[in-house]
Write an enzyme that holds these catalytic residues in place. Structure first.
Site, PDB file in Angstrom:
ATOM      1  N   ARG A 261       0.812  -1.337   0.130  1.00 61.49           N
ATOM      2  CA  ARG A 261       0.128  -0.038  -0.019  1.00 61.49           C
ATOM      3  C   ARG A 261       0.865   1.146  -0.108  1.00 61.49           C
ATOM      4  O   ARG A 261       1.994   1.344   0.894  1.00 61.49           O
ATOM      5  CB  ARG A 261      -0.984  -0.138   1.124  1.00 61.49           C
ATOM      6  CG  ARG A 261      -1.786  -1.284   1.034  1.00 61.49           C
ATOM      7  CD  ARG A 261      -2.945  -1.289   2.156  1.00 61.49           C
ATOM      8  NE  ARG A 261      -3.773  -2.621   2.088  1.00 61.49           N
ATOM      9  CZ  ARG A 261      -4.672  -2.989   2.750  1.00 61.49           C
ATOM     10  NH1 ARG A 261      -5.005  -1.898   3.741  1.00 61.49           N
ATOM     11  NH2 ARG A 261      -5.061  -3.929   2.565  1.00 61.49           N
ATOM     12  N   ARG A 276       1.793   0.583  10.687  1.00 60.62           N
ATOM     13  CA  ARG A 276       1.494   0.885   9.029  1.00 60.62           C
ATOM     14  C   ARG A 276       2.701   0.908   8.257  1.00 60.62           C
ATOM     15  O   ARG A 276       3.679   1.734   8.410  1.00 60.62           O
ATOM     16  CB  ARG A 276       1.066   2.231   9.268  1.00 60.62           C
ATOM     17  CG  ARG A 276       0.348   2.597   7.950  1.00 60.62           C
ATOM     18  CD  ARG A 276      -0.753   4.093   7.966  1.00 60.62           C
ATOM     19  NE  ARG A 276      -1.677   4.116   9.153  1.00 60.62           N
ATOM     20  CZ  ARG A 276      -2.787   3.688   8.901  1.00 60.62           C
ATOM     21  NH1 ARG A 276      -3.138   3.641   7.503  1.00 60.62           N
ATOM     22  NH2 ARG A 276      -3.670   3.789   9.874  1.00 60.62           N
ATOM     23  N   GLU A 348      -7.663  -0.748  15.344  1.00 58.93           N
ATOM     24  CA  GLU A 348      -8.076  -1.776  14.123  1.00 58.93           C
ATOM     25  C   GLU A 348      -6.855  -2.668  14.047  1.00 58.93           C
ATOM     26  O   GLU A 348      -5.991  -2.454  13.561  1.00 58.93           O
ATOM     27  CB  GLU A 348      -8.383  -1.005  13.132  1.00 58.93           C
ATOM     28  CG  GLU A 348      -9.312  -1.808  12.137  1.00 58.93           C
ATOM     29  CD  GLU A 348      -9.071  -1.245  10.565  1.00 58.93           C
ATOM     30  OE1 GLU A 348      -9.229   0.098  10.434  1.00 58.93           O
ATOM     31  OE2 GLU A 348      -8.915  -1.988   9.801  1.00 58.93           O
ATOM     32  N   SER A 351     -11.263  -6.091   9.635  1.00 55.25           N
ATOM     33  CA  SER A 351     -12.365  -5.304   9.278  1.00 55.25           C
ATOM     34  C   SER A 351     -13.251  -6.475   8.503  1.00 55.25           C
ATOM     35  O   SER A 351     -12.630  -6.914   7.399  1.00 55.25           O
ATOM     36  CB  SER A 351     -11.902  -4.236   8.135  1.00 55.25           C
ATOM     37  OG  SER A 351     -13.100  -3.306   8.032  1.00 55.25           O
ATOM     38  N   ARG A 390       1.327  -5.741  12.109  1.00 58.96           N
ATOM     39  CA  ARG A 390       0.480  -4.605  12.948  1.00 58.96           C
ATOM     40  C   ARG A 390      -0.207  -5.737  14.299  1.00 58.96           C
ATOM     41  O   ARG A 390      -0.123  -5.011  15.535  1.00 58.96           O
ATOM     42  CB  ARG A 390      -0.963  -4.276  12.225  1.00 58.96           C
ATOM     43  CG  ARG A 390      -1.915  -3.326  13.135  1.00 58.96           C
ATOM     44  CD  ARG A 390      -2.847  -2.843  12.216  1.00 58.96           C
ATOM     45  NE  ARG A 390      -2.450  -1.790  11.451  1.00 58.96           N
ATOM     46  CZ  ARG A 390      -3.252  -1.124  10.839  1.00 58.96           C
ATOM     47  NH1 ARG A 390      -4.757  -1.327  10.787  1.00 58.96           N
ATOM     48  NH2 ARG A 390      -2.924  -0.090  10.215  1.00 58.96           N
TER      49      ARG A 390
END
Length: 426
Positions: A261, A276, A348, A351, A390
Site C-alpha cells: 500500500r 503501518r 483496528e 475489518s 500490526r
RNA sequence: GGAGACGUGGCAGAGUGGUUGAAUGCGCGCGACUCGAAAUCGUGUAUACAGGCAACUGUAUCAAGGGUUCAAAUCCCUUCGUCUCCGCCA
C-alpha cells in the site's frame, strides 16, 4: 456495481445511498442515459435485423446487386447510430461504476468514523503492576527489529523483525491459517503481483478510468502490472466469468499474501512502531455465497476473527462502522479493534465486510439455482484473518512483563516450540 | 529473451467467407421401457441485452478488442492466454 434494473426501479434508495455514504449522486443522469441507450438499442437492433434479412437473401438471389446496395445503405445508417450508442454506453458505464453499494439498514448513519458504534466489548484492559512499555521500547530492548537501518536502506514505512519477534510473527500467521483450514476454508497462497483490472474489479475504486488507483496502488514501471494491496483482490477474481453450481456454495478461502500500500493518505500517521507499512503480510478470509446466506456468513467471518482475538488473549471490541466510514462497495462493515495499552485505546486489527453482489457484478461471478435453473450473482464477503506485523502491537504490549519479556499466548506456544515467553533478561 | 503451435458450448471435438448459436460424441435434465436399476429409445440442454402482460421475437457472443466484406468461428491487425523446444533462473 449495482444492477441498472435495480437503479431504474429504486432511484430513491440509490440517491439515499449516495447521500449517507458521501458520494456524488448521478442517479438522474444515469436514468436519462439509460433511457436513451435503450432507445438506440431498439432502433439499431431493428435495423440490423432488417439488414440481416437482406443479407441472407443474397446467396440465392439471381440479381444480387440491388440487395447488396440496400444492405450497404442500411449498414451506414446503423453505423451512425452505433456511434452515438457506444458514446452513451461508455458514459453510462462510467457513471454506473460510481454508484455506491446500498448500505444495510442496520448500519449506523453518519459521515465518518465519528458515527461508528461500539457493539461489543470482550475482555478487560489488563491492569499492570508496573508501567507498561510501548511496543517500540519492547522491540528495542529485545533487539527484535532494526528500524533506522531498514529505513536507510529500504526507505520509510518498511520494517524488519529479528529473532524471536520474527518467529512469533510466523507462528501467528501459521496459527491463523491452520485455524481457518480447520473451519473449512481452502488455504490459498496468493500472488501479490497482479493486473490493475483485477484491483479495479474488487470495487474499491469508482468510475471506468483505471488510472484513479495510481494514487493508492504501486504500479510497476514499464509493465502492465501492479502490487496488490490485499489477497482479497485475487480471491475476488478467482471465479470471474464462471457460473458456479449452487451446491458448491458457500466457497470459503483463506488467502495469504504480502500486501502493498502506498499509504498516500496516511502521511504522518503511525510512523513509529509496527502499525503501518508499505508492505505487510495478511491472512484474508473470503467467502462466495448465495445472497440470502450473506448475513449468516458475515457472522461466521466476524466470529472467526473474534475467536482469533481470544486465542491471542487480547481484549478487543467490535465496531459497527457507519455509512460514511464503510467505503464505496460495502453493505455493512464491522471493525475489530484490540486494546493497545500504550495508546490507552482500541486499535483496528481487522475489518469484516459484506459486499453483496457488488463485486460479483464486476467480475461476472454467478451461480445457477438448482430449483429454478436461474443464473444469479453470488454475494461476496471478506474479513481479515490476521494482519502482521500490526497484530504484534497489542500482543507485545498486552503480554509484556516488567523485565521486558513477552508471554506467548497458550495457543501459539506449540508453534513456538513450547516456549511460554520470549525476550527479557533470561 | 529466441523459435514454433494453438485458443470453438460443462467436457471432448467438427467446421477455412453465405440460414452455423454452431455437426457429432460424452456429460447432465425430462420422458418411455423396467418391480427397480443398467442398457436402449425419444426429447431437451449457453449467456447477455432490447421489445412484449405473456407465449415469444430480435440483437450480440466461437479468448478479447479492432479491421476488411452486402455477409466472418472462418481473411487481416493488435492484445491476452495456453502448449512445445531453446536460453536464463530462485
Amino acid at each position: 456495481m449495482l444492477d441498472i434494473k435495480f437503479i431504474r426501479e429504486n432511484p430513491d434508495a440509490v440517491k439515499n445511498a449516495c447521500k449517507v455514504k458521501g458520494f456524488p449522486d448521478n442517479t438522474d443522469e444515469i436514468l436519462a442515459l439509460d433511457t436513451r441507450v435503450r432507445e438506440l438499442k431498439t432502433l439499431t437492433q431493428t435495423k440490423t435485423a432488417e439488414k440481416n434479412k437482406i443479407t441472407r437473401e443474397i446467396p440465392t438471389a439471381t440479381d444480387k446487386a440491388p440487395l447488396i446496395a440496400a444492405s450497404k445503405t442500411i449498414g451506414e445508417e446503423i453505423a451512425n447510430e452505433l456511434t452515438e450508442l457506444s458514446e452513451k454506453e461508455a458514459q453510462l458505464n462510467d457513471l454506473l461504476h460510481r454508484v455506491p453499494q446500498i448500505p444495510s439498514p442496520d448500519a449506523p448513519i453518519g459521515p465518518d468514523e465519528s458515527a461508528n458504534v461500539e457493539i461489543r466489548r470482550v475482555g478487560e484492559p489488563k491492569k499492570f503492576d508496573f508501567t507498561p512499555r510501548a511496543q517500540w521500547d519492547l522491540l528495542d530492548m529485545n533487539d527484535w527489529w532494526a528500524p533506522e537501518k531498514i529505513a536507510q536502506i529500504c526507505g520509510t514505512r518498511t520494517y524488519c523483525l529479528k529473532g524471536e519477534a520474527a518467529e512469533l510473527q510466523l507462528a501467528i500467521e501459521t496459527y491463523v491459517i491452520k485455524k481457518l483450514i480447520s473451519k473449512g476454508f481452502t488455504f490459498i497462497e496468493c500472488p501479490a503481483i497482479t493486473k490493475p483490472q483485477t484491483i479495479f474489479d474488487a470495487g474499491h475504486f469508482m468510475g471506468s478510468d483505471l488510472s484513479v488507483m495510481n494514487n493508492d496502488v504501486f504500479m510497476l514501471t514499464d509493465t502492465d502490472r501492479c502490487l496488490a494491496g490485499t489477497a482479497e483482490i485475487i480471491l475476488n477474481s478467482l471465479h470471474s466469468g464462471e457460473i458456479l453450481a449452487e451446491n458448491a456454495l458457500p466457497i470459503k478461502y483463506a488467502g495469504f499474501s504480502p500486501c502493498f500500500r502506498k499509504e498516500a493518505g496516511a502521511a504522518g500517521r503511525d510512523t513509529r512502531g509496527l502499525a503501518r507499512f508499505h508492505q505487510f503480510n495478511k491472512v484474508e478470509q473470503y467467502i462466495y455465497c448465495k445472497p440470502e446466506q450473506s448475513d449468516e456468513m458475515h457472522e461466521h467471518l466476524l466470529n472467526n476473527l473474534c475467536e482469533i482475538m481470544e486465542d491471542l488473549e487480547l481484549p478487543y471490541r467490535v465496531i459497527a462502522n457507519s455509512t460514511g466510514d464503510m467505503g464505496f462497495n460495502k453493505v455493512k462493515m464491522n471493525d475489530v479493534e484490540a486494546w493497545v495499552p500504550s495508546e490507552n485505546a482500541y486499535k483496528e486489527l481487522g475489518s469484516c465486510s459484506s459486499i453483496g453482489t457488488f463485486q460479483a457484478r464486476r467480475t461476472n461471478t454467478r451461480y445457477r439455482e438448482n430449483a429454478t435453473g436461474e443464473v444469479k450473482y453470488v454475494a461476496t464477503l471478506n474479513n481479515t484473518g490476521i494482519a502482521v506485523p500490526r497484530a504484534l502491537v497489542p500482543i507485545l504490549e498486552n503480554h509484556q512483563n516488567a523485565d521486558g519479556s513477552v508471554n506467548i499466548p497458550k495457543k501459539l506456544q506449540p508453534l513456538m516450540d513450547g516456549r511460554t515467553k520470549i525476550g527479557g533478561k533470561h
